[in-house]
Design a protein around this motif. Structure first.
Motif, short mmCIF file in Angstrom:
data_model
loop_
_atom_site.label_atom_id
_atom_site.label_comp_id
_atom_site.label_asym_id
_atom_site.label_seq_id
_atom_site.Cartn_x
_atom_site.Cartn_y
_atom_site.Cartn_z
N GLU A 64 -17.78 -3.83 4.61
CA GLU A 64 -16.62 -3.44 3.79
C GLU A 64 -16.35 -4.43 2.66
O GLU A 64 -15.53 -4.18 1.78
CB GLU A 64 -15.36 -3.30 4.66
N GLY A 65 -17.04 -5.58 2.67
CA GLY A 65 -16.84 -6.59 1.64
C GLY A 65 -16.19 -7.84 2.19
O GLY A 65 -15.52 -7.81 3.23
N LEU A 66 -16.40 -8.96 1.50
CA LEU A 66 -15.79 -10.22 1.92
C LEU A 66 -14.26 -10.11 1.90
O LEU A 66 -13.68 -9.55 0.96
CB LEU A 66 -16.22 -11.35 0.99
N LEU A 67 -13.63 -10.66 2.90
CA LEU A 67 -12.17 -10.59 2.99
C LEU A 67 -11.52 -11.24 1.78
O LEU A 67 -10.54 -10.70 1.23
CB LEU A 67 -11.69 -11.27 4.28
N GLU A 68 -12.05 -12.39 1.33
CA GLU A 68 -11.42 -13.07 0.20
C GLU A 68 -11.49 -12.25 -1.08
O GLU A 68 -10.57 -12.29 -1.91
CB GLU A 68 -12.04 -14.46 -0.02
N LEU A 69 -12.57 -11.47 -1.23
CA LEU A 69 -12.67 -10.61 -2.41
C LEU A 69 -11.71 -9.43 -2.29
O LEU A 69 -11.02 -9.07 -3.26
CB LEU A 69 -14.11 -10.10 -2.59
N ARG A 70 -11.65 -8.82 -1.13
CA ARG A 70 -10.75 -7.69 -0.94
C ARG A 70 -9.29 -8.10 -1.13
O ARG A 70 -8.49 -7.34 -1.69
CB ARG A 70 -10.98 -7.05 0.44
N GLN A 71 -8.97 -9.32 -0.73
CA GLN A 71 -7.61 -9.82 -0.96
C GLN A 71 -7.37 -10.08 -2.44
O GLN A 71 -6.29 -9.79 -2.97
CB GLN A 71 -7.38 -11.10 -0.15
N ALA A 72 -8.38 -10.61 -3.12
CA ALA A 72 -8.27 -10.84 -4.56
C ALA A 72 -8.08 -9.53 -5.32
O ALA A 72 -7.34 -9.45 -6.30
CB ALA A 72 -9.50 -11.59 -5.07
N VAL A 73 -8.76 -8.48 -4.86
CA VAL A 73 -8.61 -7.15 -5.47
C VAL A 73 -7.17 -6.66 -5.28
O VAL A 73 -6.53 -6.16 -6.21
CB VAL A 73 -9.61 -6.15 -4.86
N ALA A 74 -6.65 -6.79 -4.06
CA ALA A 74 -5.28 -6.36 -3.78
C ALA A 74 -4.29 -7.12 -4.66
O ALA A 74 -3.34 -6.53 -5.21
CB ALA A 74 -4.96 -6.57 -2.30
N ASN A 75 -4.51 -8.42 -4.82
CA ASN A 75 -3.63 -9.22 -5.67
C ASN A 75 -3.72 -8.78 -7.13
O ASN A 75 -2.70 -8.70 -7.83
CB ASN A 75 -4.01 -10.71 -5.56
N LYS A 76 -4.94 -8.51 -7.59
CA LYS A 76 -5.14 -8.07 -8.97
C LYS A 76 -4.45 -6.74 -9.23
O LYS A 76 -3.79 -6.54 -10.27
CB LYS A 76 -6.63 -7.97 -9.27
N GLU A 77 -4.59 -5.80 -8.31
CA GLU A 77 -3.98 -4.48 -8.50
C GLU A 77 -2.45 -4.59 -8.55
O GLU A 77 -1.79 -3.87 -9.30
CB GLU A 77 -4.42 -3.52 -7.39
N LYS A 78 -1.90 -5.51 -7.76
CA LYS A 78 -0.45 -5.75 -7.80
C LYS A 78 -0.05 -6.40 -9.11
O LYS A 78 0.92 -5.99 -9.77
CB LYS A 78 -0.05 -6.62 -6.61
N ARG A 79 -0.80 -7.41 -9.53
CA ARG A 79 -0.46 -8.19 -10.73
C ARG A 79 -0.65 -7.39 -12.02
O ARG A 79 0.20 -7.42 -12.91
CB ARG A 79 -1.35 -9.44 -10.76
N ILE A 80 -1.76 -6.66 -12.12
CA ILE A 80 -2.11 -5.97 -13.35
C ILE A 80 -1.59 -4.54 -13.39
O ILE A 80 -1.03 -4.08 -14.40
CB ILE A 80 -3.65 -5.95 -13.55
N ASN A 81 -1.75 -3.81 -12.28
CA ASN A 81 -1.45 -2.38 -12.29
C ASN A 81 -0.23 -1.99 -11.45
O ASN A 81 0.08 -0.79 -11.35
CB ASN A 81 -2.67 -1.60 -11.81
N HIS A 82 0.42 -2.99 -10.84
CA HIS A 82 1.65 -2.75 -10.06
C HIS A 82 1.43 -1.77 -8.91
O HIS A 82 2.26 -0.92 -8.62
CB HIS A 82 2.77 -2.25 -10.99
N VAL A 83 0.28 -1.91 -8.29
CA VAL A 83 -0.08 -1.07 -7.15
C VAL A 83 -0.03 -1.92 -5.88
O VAL A 83 -0.69 -2.97 -5.80
CB VAL A 83 -1.49 -0.47 -7.32
N ASP A 84 0.72 -1.46 -4.90
CA ASP A 84 0.88 -2.21 -3.64
C ASP A 84 -0.14 -1.75 -2.61
O ASP A 84 -0.02 -0.65 -2.05
CB ASP A 84 2.29 -2.02 -3.07
N ILE A 85 -1.15 -2.57 -2.40
CA ILE A 85 -2.15 -2.31 -1.36
C ILE A 85 -2.46 -3.63 -0.66
O ILE A 85 -2.11 -4.71 -1.15
CB ILE A 85 -3.46 -1.71 -1.93
N SER A 86 -3.14 -3.53 0.48
CA SER A 86 -3.55 -4.73 1.20
C SER A 86 -5.07 -4.85 1.16
O SER A 86 -5.77 -3.90 0.75
CB SER A 86 -3.08 -4.67 2.66
N ALA A 87 -5.58 -5.97 1.60
CA ALA A 87 -7.03 -6.16 1.66
C ALA A 87 -7.69 -5.10 2.55
O ALA A 87 -8.81 -4.67 2.28
CB ALA A 87 -7.36 -7.56 2.17
N ASP A 88 -6.99 -4.65 3.56
CA ASP A 88 -7.54 -3.65 4.48
C ASP A 88 -7.72 -2.28 3.81
O ASP A 88 -8.46 -1.43 4.32
CB ASP A 88 -6.65 -3.49 5.71
N ASP A 89 -7.06 -2.07 2.69
CA ASP A 89 -7.17 -0.80 1.98
C ASP A 89 -8.37 -0.77 1.03
O ASP A 89 -8.65 0.27 0.42
CB ASP A 89 -5.90 -0.54 1.14
#
Length: 411
Positions: A72-97
């Motif tokens: 499913e991908g490295l946890l640290e990358l999936r968390q970074a993606v979740a943070n980016k989506e929140k920061r840039i696109n205002h989308v609330d998701i978690s690394a598990d998503d």
């Protein structure tokens, strides 16, 4: 003799963006200069991968991070993606998503592989990014285009979309910013699409890989505009971070319900089959998301200059007209003479290439109905190279007009 049977699903695959390249082989062999305006690859021009990302990749390899990572991908990358989506696109998701894919194209393949069965329909904007058509057909489904309106800067016709929903429809695709038109959809239109999806209990697939490459108009994520319609977001690192050849992307699942969970599980199983995405590249992508983002402004400014030049110059050519793209790095002009001087837009593109070396893509390759009569041009090269290519295009069109007038006059 070995009896090898090739399936129809493989034989019938089309991908106009790269299919047209086969016509360059003899031209290159004979020393003809090719103007590559067909593939959206910023790293092939003067948009270079940020040094910090290259260093992160080399460091990961040197530190022996060369093993299989989780499917499913490295946890640290999936968390970074979740943070980016929140920061840039205002989308609330978690690394598990989040699921990490080998480029957005693999994400499209896996997602449609989990949704489409024989006879199922996928609704997508016409014109569209070709894999949505090709993979839907590959899985024995039926691709259905809903109209986007050229006179309205290629905004979706939501009434046409609504009319085309049937009991066989399985998902609605949004591509925003759009490839091939460069349209950026306004929030009102996206909300209308989400409302239609909600009325029919359909998920929305939102392709947002150009989310940070917009000009005057701001990007709004579909997942930010709904709390009850399931949204599967597709994104990646190729376009903004110039990591095209590194092949890394991601998808996320926003929403609740057993069906969405089952869909995510269906994609996860495909992730396991292919083992994992490139581990060192995932380390570099994590650095990309967590590091400085100042370089994005420079990219957008340079692209805007090339967009403005392309829009002005193409509209100066008699027989060519185009709307101004609001995002991405594509322009989608209409070509007069398709159906008369040239039988199809593909004939126009191939003849242009063979005579001049200017390589663009036929609009019908992005949808046979709403794309025909057009061509997609990539405005990534420096302005000097674009000017040379557009001058060559103009000369080609003028020459064709003179030849036709000569034949008519002679007759």
């Amino acid at each position: 003799m070995v009896n090898v049977k090739v399936t129809k699903r493989a034989s019938n695959i089309e991908y106009a963006i790269r299919d047209v390249i086969v016509h360059t082989k003899d031209l290159i062999r004979n020393g003809k200069k090719i103007y590559y305006l067909n593939i959206g690859d910023p790293a092939a021009f003067d948009f270079k991968t940020p040094p910090s990302l290259k260093e992160a990749l080399c460091h990961a390899i040197a530190e022996e991070v060369n093993y299989y990572s989780p499917s499913e991908g490295l946890l640290e990358l999936r968390q970074a993606v979740a943070n980016k989506e929140k920061r840039i696109n205002h989308v609330d998701i978690s690394a598990d998503d989040v699921l990490v894919t080998e480029g957005i194209s693999e994400g499209i393949q896996m997602l449609l592989g989990a949704i489409v069965e024989k006879g199922d329909q996928i609704l997508f904007p016409g014109p569209t990014y070709p894999p949505y058509i090709s993979y839907t057909k590959f899985f024995d489904g039926t691709p259905v285009a809903y109209e986007t309106i050229e006179k309205e800067k290629w905004q979706p016709n939501t009434e046409d979309l609504r009319k085309k929903i049937t009991e066989k429809t399985r998902a609605i695709v949004i591509i925003n910013p759009n490839n091939p038109t460069g349209a950026v959809y306004d929030s009102k239109t996206i909300k209308e699409i989400l409302d239609i999806a909600g009325e029919h209990d359909l998920p929305v697939i939102s392709d947002e890989i150009y989310d940070q490459l917009t000009y005057e108009k701001s990007f709004v994520s579909a997942a930010n505009l709904t709390t009850d319609v399931p949204v599967i977001g597709l994104n990646g690192f190729s376009k903004v971070y110039q990591m095209t050849g590194w092949r890394l992307g991601y998808m996320y699942f926003k929403g609740k319900g057993k069906q969405l969970d089952m869909l995510k599980e269906g994609v996860e199983k495909q992730c396991r089959i292919r083992i994992c995405a490139n581990t060192p590249v995932q380390i570099a992508a994590t650095a990309a998301l967590n590091g400085p983002q100042d370089f994005v402004k420079d990219i957008v400014e340079r692209l805007k200059q090339r967009r403005d030049f392309s829009w002005k110059r193409l509209n100066e050519i008699e027989g060519v007209s185009t709307t101004k793209p609001e995002g991405a790095f594509y322009i989608f002009p209409k070509i007069d003479g398709i159906g008369t001087r040239w039988k199809t837009d593909r004939d126009f593109v191939v003849e242009l290439l063979k005579e001049t070396g200017v390589l663009i893509v036929n609009g019908s390759g992005f949808d046979p109905i709403f794309g025909k009569g057009h061509a997609r041009i990539v405005f990534l090269p420096p302005i000097e190279e674009l000017e040379e290519a557009y001058n060559t295009l103009e000369q080609f069109i003028k020459k064709q007009k003179k030849e036709i007038k000569g034949r008519v006059g002679y007759g």
